[in-house]
Motif scaffolding. Structure first.
Motif, PDB file in Angstrom:
ATOM      1  N   GLY A 239       0.805  -1.210   0.000  1.00  8.58           N
ATOM      2  CA  GLY A 239       0.000   0.000   0.000  1.00  8.58           C
ATOM      3  C   GLY A 239       0.842   1.266   0.000  1.00  8.58           C
ATOM      4  N   ARG A 240       1.910   1.281   0.786  1.00 10.56           N
ATOM      5  CA  ARG A 240       2.760   2.462   0.832  1.00 10.56           C
ATOM      6  C   ARG A 240       3.547   2.632  -0.466  1.00 10.56           C
ATOM      7  N   ASN A 241       3.971   1.525  -1.045  1.00  6.56           N
ATOM      8  CA  ASN A 241       4.641   1.613  -2.344  1.00  6.56           C
ATOM      9  C   ASN A 241       3.696   2.128  -3.422  1.00  6.56           C
ATOM     10  N   GLN A 246       2.014   6.216  -7.220  1.00 10.11           N
ATOM     11  CA  GLN A 246       0.972   7.124  -7.718  1.00 10.11           C
ATOM     12  C   GLN A 246       1.390   8.584  -7.542  1.00 10.11           C
ATOM     13  N   HIS A 247       2.070   8.877  -6.453  1.00  9.51           N
ATOM     14  CA  HIS A 247       2.569  10.228  -6.211  1.00  9.51           C
ATOM     15  C   HIS A 247       3.550  10.635  -7.318  1.00  9.51           C
ATOM     16  N   CYS A 248       4.456   9.720  -7.654  1.00 13.19           N
ATOM     17  CA  CYS A 248       5.433  10.012  -8.707  1.00 13.19           C
ATOM     18  C   CYS A 248       4.749  10.143 -10.070  1.00 13.19           C
ATOM     19  N   LEU A 249       3.780   9.280 -10.319  1.00 12.71           N
ATOM     20  CA  LEU A 249       3.033   9.373 -11.572  1.00 12.71           C
ATOM     21  C   LEU A 249       2.356  10.737 -11.692  1.00 12.71           C
ATOM     22  N   GLY A 250       1.786  11.204 -10.604  1.00 18.79           N
ATOM     23  CA  GLY A 250       1.138  12.508 -10.627  1.00 18.79           C
ATOM     24  C   GLY A 250       2.088  13.635 -10.969  1.00 18.79           C
ATOM     25  N   MET A 251       3.353  13.485 -10.579  1.00 14.51           N
ATOM     26  CA  MET A 251       4.322  14.552 -10.818  1.00 14.51           C
ATOM     27  C   MET A 251       4.778  14.632 -12.269  1.00 14.51           C
ATOM     28  N   VAL A 265      -0.814   3.479 -14.974  1.00 18.28           N
ATOM     29  CA  VAL A 265      -1.888   3.189 -14.023  1.00 18.28           C
ATOM     30  C   VAL A 265      -2.155   1.687 -13.968  1.00 18.28           C
ATOM     31  N   GLU A 266      -2.177   1.060 -15.142  1.00 17.68           N
ATOM     32  CA  GLU A 266      -2.464  -0.373 -15.208  1.00 17.68           C
ATOM     33  C   GLU A 266      -1.378  -1.202 -14.527  1.00 17.68           C
ATOM     34  N   VAL A 267      -0.122  -0.856 -14.745  1.00 17.34           N
ATOM     35  CA  VAL A 267       0.948  -1.655 -14.172  1.00 17.34           C
ATOM     36  C   VAL A 267       1.050  -1.437 -12.663  1.00 17.34           C
ATOM     37  N   ILE A 268       0.725  -0.235 -12.191  1.00 14.21           N
ATOM     38  CA  ILE A 268       0.684   0.001 -10.739  1.00 14.21           C
ATOM     39  C   ILE A 268      -0.432  -0.825 -10.114  1.00 14.21           C
ATOM     40  N   GLN A 269      -1.574  -0.897 -10.794  1.00 16.08           N
ATOM     41  CA  GLN A 269      -2.676  -1.713 -10.298  1.00 16.08           C
ATOM     42  C   GLN A 269      -2.313  -3.200 -10.297  1.00 16.08           C
ATOM     43  N   SER A 270      -1.533  -3.617 -11.283  1.00 15.76           N
ATOM     44  CA  SER A 270      -1.105  -5.018 -11.334  1.00 15.76           C
ATOM     45  C   SER A 270      -0.187  -5.346 -10.155  1.00 15.76           C
ATOM     46  N   TYR A 271       0.688  -4.400  -9.815  1.00 19.42           N
ATOM     47  CA  TYR A 271       1.532  -4.597  -8.630  1.00 19.42           C
ATOM     48  C   TYR A 271       0.678  -4.647  -7.370  1.00 19.42           C
ATOM     49  N   GLN A 272      -0.277  -3.729  -7.269  1.00 19.63           N
ATOM     50  CA  GLN A 272      -1.161  -3.689  -6.098  1.00 19.63           C
ATOM     51  C   GLN A 272      -1.937  -4.997  -5.947  1.00 19.63           C
ATOM     52  N   ALA A 273      -2.291  -5.611  -7.070  1.00 18.86           N
ATOM     53  CA  ALA A 273      -3.032  -6.872  -7.054  1.00 18.86           C
ATOM     54  C   ALA A 273      -2.110  -8.079  -6.890  1.00 18.86           C
ATOM     55  N   ARG A 274      -0.819  -7.837  -6.706  1.00 17.62           N
ATOM     56  CA  ARG A 274       0.173  -8.907  -6.507  1.00 17.62           C
ATOM     57  C   ARG A 274       0.340  -9.794  -7.741  1.00 17.62           C
ATOM     58  N   HIS A 275       0.229  -9.183  -8.909  1.00 15.71           N
ATOM     59  CA  HIS A 275       0.417  -9.932 -10.156  1.00 15.71           C
ATOM     60  C   HIS A 275       1.822  -9.757 -10.720  1.00 15.71           C
ATOM     61  N   VAL A 276       2.488  -8.654 -10.377  1.00 10.10           N
ATOM     62  CA  VAL A 276       3.842  -8.389 -10.873  1.00 10.10           C
ATOM     63  C   VAL A 276       4.687  -7.858  -9.719  1.00 10.10           C
TER      64      VAL A 276
END
Length: 318
Positions: A239-241, A246-251, A265-276
């Motif tokens: 969650g913190r990662n 997302q903070h860096c993406l926003g910048m 956005v998609e690859v960050i979501q994939s990491y969040q879902a523990r897929h990558v």
């Protein structure tokens, strides 16, 4: 990517690097330590048993329960080595200037957890530390410490290596002729890394750094050093990662077209879902950060907390 490469100084049980100092005249060489990590750190080998003059091969030792706490004794001759081992630990701790320590697992002198304490011929429990390791760890509670067994775990290995490199960079700063502006620059490079570990500390340390120009130099170094090491000791989470990603993406979002933004956005979501693994969104972000010319993000230690050659962020979160 920053060219800053500070080599951590890491104390280590000598047997783990292949020194023949074990009780049986052998060693316990660990491949990750002696091969992969050796290219990037400066080892400080230590063996408390040898330093006490016990030699090798030698009689085996064990911890035994007593009203005054565990005692370190030789199994056959019943020689009590508690006092000299504690004295050695105190002496070493007073002069220890390292960025981390790797101890020999399960050793009655060097084990950091799960060391059996005996009552008679029975093993009472396995929750104690070795006598020497206990002295070192009590004297340096924020020192990154592991044993070679725990470093076989990918998550623990990555966390330990990240911390020793962070400690090394801080040590290099304070060993030099630094000024408050140097500390401000150091902190600026570490902001995302701190945020990934402890968002509360991120805010507290920011307030401390804001007073860098008015605070007494030694007091500033002590306060920042303690706060920085404490923050990095907090385990990073998915969650913190994700928050940092997302903070860096926003910048850099304004520099990306919709398709590239959607990919991130998609690859960050994939990491969040523990897929990558974390390495996947990091690599893509680093690529776009370079393209956007985002110097502030490019220099963040979050993207290169240790040499890429160690390949420690390639595990998929459990």
């Amino acid at each position: 990517m920053s060219g800053e490469r500070v080599r951590p100084r890491v104390a280590v049980s000598s047997c783990l690097l292949g020194a023949a100092v074990r009780f049986n005249g052998g060693h316990s060489r660990d491949r990750f330590l002696s091969d992969a990590l050796s290219d990037h750190v400066d080892w400080v080998p230590m063996c408390p048993e040898m330093d006490l003059g016990l030699g090798t091969p030698r009689e085996t030792l064990r911890l035994e329960r007593s009203p005054d706490g565990p005692r370190l004794v030789t199994r056959r001759t019943r020689r009590d080595l508690t006092a000299p081992m504690k004295a050695l630990a105190t002496e070493r701790a007073a002069v220890l200037r390292v960025d981390g320590y790797v101890f020999k697992a399960k050793s009655p002198s060097c084990g950091i957890h799960g060391v059996p304490v005996h009552t008679g011929e029975a093993s009472a429990d396995r929750r104690d530390r070795g006598l020497y390791a206990d002295g070192i760890m009590n004297a340096h509670p924020l020192l990154p410490v592991e044993d070679e067994g725990r470093l076989h775990d990918e998550v623990l290995r990555e966390a330990f290596v990240e911390r020793i490199f962070a400690h090394a960079r801080l040590r290099a700063l304070f060993e030099g002729d630094w000024r408050p502006r140097d500390l401000v620059a150091f902190h600026s490079r570490h902001k995302m890394q701190i945020l990934a570990h402890d968002p509360g500390a991120y805010r507290r340390i920011g307030r401390l750094v804001a007073e860098a120009g008015t605070c007494q130099r030694d007091r500033l170094a002590a306060g920042y050093g303690h706060a920085f090491r404490t923050a990095l000791a907090v385990r990073g989470t998915i969650g913190r990662n994700v928050n940092v990603l997302q903070h860096c993406l926003g910048m850099i979002s304004d520099h990306l077209d919709p398709a590239r933004r959607a990919d991130l956005v998609e690859v960050i979501q994939s990491y969040q879902a523990r897929h990558v693994p974390l390495s996947v969104p990091l690599a893509l972000l680093r690529h776009h950060i370079r393209g956007a010319g985002a110097t502030y993000l490019r220099d963040q230690t979050y993207f290169f907390p240790y040499p890429d050659e160690l390949r420690l962020r390639n595990h998929v979160p459990a």
